[in-house]
Write a protein that holds these residues in place. Structure first.
Motif, PDB file in Angstrom:
ATOM      1  N   CYS A   7     -22.076 -17.608  16.784  1.00  0.00           N
ATOM      2  CA  CYS A   7     -21.162 -18.557  16.153  1.00  0.00           C
ATOM      3  C   CYS A   7     -21.521 -18.595  14.669  1.00  0.00           C
ATOM      4  N   ILE A  36     -13.362 -23.909  24.022  1.00  0.00           N
ATOM      5  CA  ILE A  36     -13.462 -22.493  23.668  1.00  0.00           C
ATOM      6  C   ILE A  36     -13.799 -21.654  24.897  1.00  0.00           C
ATOM      7  N   ALA A  41     -17.949 -25.947  17.792  1.00  0.00           N
ATOM      8  CA  ALA A  41     -17.750 -24.581  18.292  1.00  0.00           C
ATOM      9  C   ALA A  41     -19.033 -23.967  18.828  1.00  0.00           C
ATOM     10  N   VAL A  56     -11.804 -19.539  15.050  1.00  0.00           N
ATOM     11  CA  VAL A  56     -11.612 -20.991  14.991  1.00  0.00           C
ATOM     12  C   VAL A  56     -11.342 -21.376  13.540  1.00  0.00           C
TER      13      VAL A  56
END
Length: 242
Positions: A46, A107, A37, A95
């Protein structure tokens, strides 16, 4: 525009306890998910949000961001909403921690789809006729404009003799902050509780969910069989690269 990828990671799991810490090729499932991710080029943040000090330490040990967000949350969406209350994020990508094959490009494609279509909420799906009868694989049906009509663990539609376009839902969601907080402030709905699928809360409140159909392989880790399948897939990919 401030975009955050947030990964809710609960240690306990009814079907497969501590699955996020299971290792494949020396990386835990939550590490696989986080590392995939964080390669997004469109998101500024993130991070993993967890109720486990062990998961938090695992991510911090690889130089990642992880926050301890304790509480009795009904879903990952609710854990994220609690965390973002005082944050200035415009768009949030949720996620699920057990999606180890997620990647930054997928993504980013979802983010682009969400912004271009001016959506409140969106998610991912992949064509998968073999998943129709597996209750661990969530199915989604969409309308002609790629909006979700319903999600279920059951086979939808029922009669496979007349239908060959089953869609497997992938555990990734994107929403604007207002929509996320609205959902968080509602009680769990009847369909959500019956199916144990948090996205049904949005449909019951008439929030349209755009569905981006992708062709990439995904293996969500719900059972020990899924873990074995993921390990076989990774080993095959590594063998193929030689």
């Amino acid at each position: 525009m401030n975009i955050a990828i947030l990964i809710p990671a609960r240690l306990s799991s009814t079907r497969f306890p501590k699955k996020l810490l299971c290792k494949v090729n020396n990386k835990s499932i939550i590490e696989w998910t986080y590392l995939g991710a964080k390669n997004s080029k469109l998101a500024q943040t993130c991070a993993v949000l967890t109720d486990s000090k062990e998961i938090q330490k695992t991510i911090e040990n690889i130089g990642g961001q992880a926050f301890f967000v304790d509480g009795n949350f009904v879903s990952g969406t609710d854990r994220i909403a609690h965390f973002v209350l005082d944050k200035n994020y415009d768009i949030i990508v949720n996620v699920q921690g057990d999606e180890p094959l997620i990647d930054g490009q997928t993504i980013d494609n979802l983010i682009t789809f969400f912004i271009k279509k001016k959506l409140q909420m969106a998610t991912l799906a992949v064509k998968c006729n073999t998943c129709a009868d597996n209750i661990n694989d969530v199915k989604v049906v969409v309308d002609k404009n790629s909006f979700a009509m319903y999600f279920s663990r059951s086979k939808i539609p029922y009669n496979a003799n007349f239908y060959d376009n089953y869609l497997k839902h992938i555990g990734v969601y994107i929403y604007d902050k207002h929509t996320l907080l609205f959902l968080h402030n509602q009680n769990p709905t009847a369909l959500e509780l019956a199916e144990k699928l948090e996205q049904l809360r949005a449909l019951e409140f008439s929030i349209k969910i755009g569905v981006l159909i992708v062709s990439k392989q995904f293996i969500g880790i719900d059972t020990k069989d899924d873990l074995q399948l993921f390990e076989q897939y990774i080993n095959f990919k590594q063998m193929s690269s030689f």
